[in-house]
Design a protein around this motif. Sequence first.
Motif: not given
Length: 500
Positions: A98-126
Amino acid sequence: MEAAGEAEARLLLLQEARESIDAARSHRRELQQRLRGLHQARQQIKESAALTRDVLEQHFSDLKGTLKKLLDERLLSLLQEVDAIEQESIKPLDECQKLIEQGVSVADELLREGESAVDGDVGQQNEKLCNFTKKALHIQLDSLPEVPSLVDVPCLSAQLDDCLLTILKNQIFTHGTVASRPPVQLEEFVEKPGGILVRWCKVDEDFTPQDYRLQFRKGSASPFEDVYVGPETEFLVLHIDPHVDYQFRVCARGDGRQEWSPWSVPQLGRTSLVPHEWTAGLEGYSLSSRRNIALRNDSQSCGVLYSKAPTYFCGQTLTFRIETVGQPDRRDSLGVCVEQQNGFDSLQRDKAVCVSTNGAVFVNGKEMTNQLPAVTSGSTVTFDMEVVQLGPCSSEGGNFKLRVTISSNNREVVFDWCIFPSRVASRKPKLNPRPGLAVLSSGKRSSRGVGAGVAAEGQEPPALAWHRVMCSPPRRGGLHQILAGAVMNWVRRTEKELQV
């Protein structure tokens, strides 16, 4: 002359023929009796074989059912143990998962946010990159939960000892035996007043008995009951109804064994001798429920308490047990007398033998030189009698006497008692002695009472309750003294021995 000779020869032939016919009848009767014996033996073999088959089938059926039940119970216990270990071992793994599955869920969410920040508009990227970096630092991506290795977690298995089958096989193959003959058999039944003395013996020389077990039942319909368990080879069974058949059987337990041997062949026993009983209804005496124990109460009347019937026979042992004693009196005595005589206050008279409380022995009213110990509380006095023939026994009769042995406290007195001293040897008395019992009171008051009990040969007073004295508390100044005696009647004497 010739005709007379022929007639005499014919008579001799007829006599021989009659004797041959009688012999043939006797021979046929004996053969028929042996045929009946063979039939009974065959029937015993067949019936015992059928009974043994039923016992074996029932025993092994019960054994199989019991073994199956025990195996099922053991299997269930082991399965429950497996379930418990499994649940206890899985629980920490579930928490870790259960603890590992919670960590995987948090890592997935962080991964999506990181990819969105890298691939987003230049004005909002920073701004997105800055927020993502802060969140990633807060999550501590370098921290991982510890997962136990396979050697650290249980690995269940079943340990089954194959030698159990070998042990069971050996035990089963040696379990039970079939005996063609029991190791002990009933040997003898001896009639006693109100009882039967049963004797048995060992018939298997290779069998070493430790204890015996005797059972009996009334008739053949009631179940058998244990009447004795112990090391002795005889036992006096009491409270037997006269002229009623009782069935007996005995078995034994071998030395160091727990199980009992097969039962002996059941045999029938009976007694024609009624039990010793005091006469009920005499004022001044209280009797037990079986009327074999007498206690003098505080009544002012005195007299002789005789037995209900003449129940003692020559050749038996008559036992008086004195439970308690009071102030002694010279007339107090216990003994045996030929006939019931009213008007006497003691057995120290003609046609009686008795022992006084001081140990003096009286024969026909005369005191002997020999003396026994004084009668005290707990004393046991026994009388033994046998018939002594004084002359040849003819059709006209012969004289005889009684040889009496009185024992008390490891001492005894032996003497010959002439019942009819006036009779001559050529005359034969029509009756022979068959004494019963009586108790006599002296009429003197004392501070305590005396109880007397009566036992047959082979009893151990006061171990058997039927001749224990139950003494009640004194009333109004105490109890009277008790004396004991016996009544003789006479039965017809036939042939050379006394028929009783």
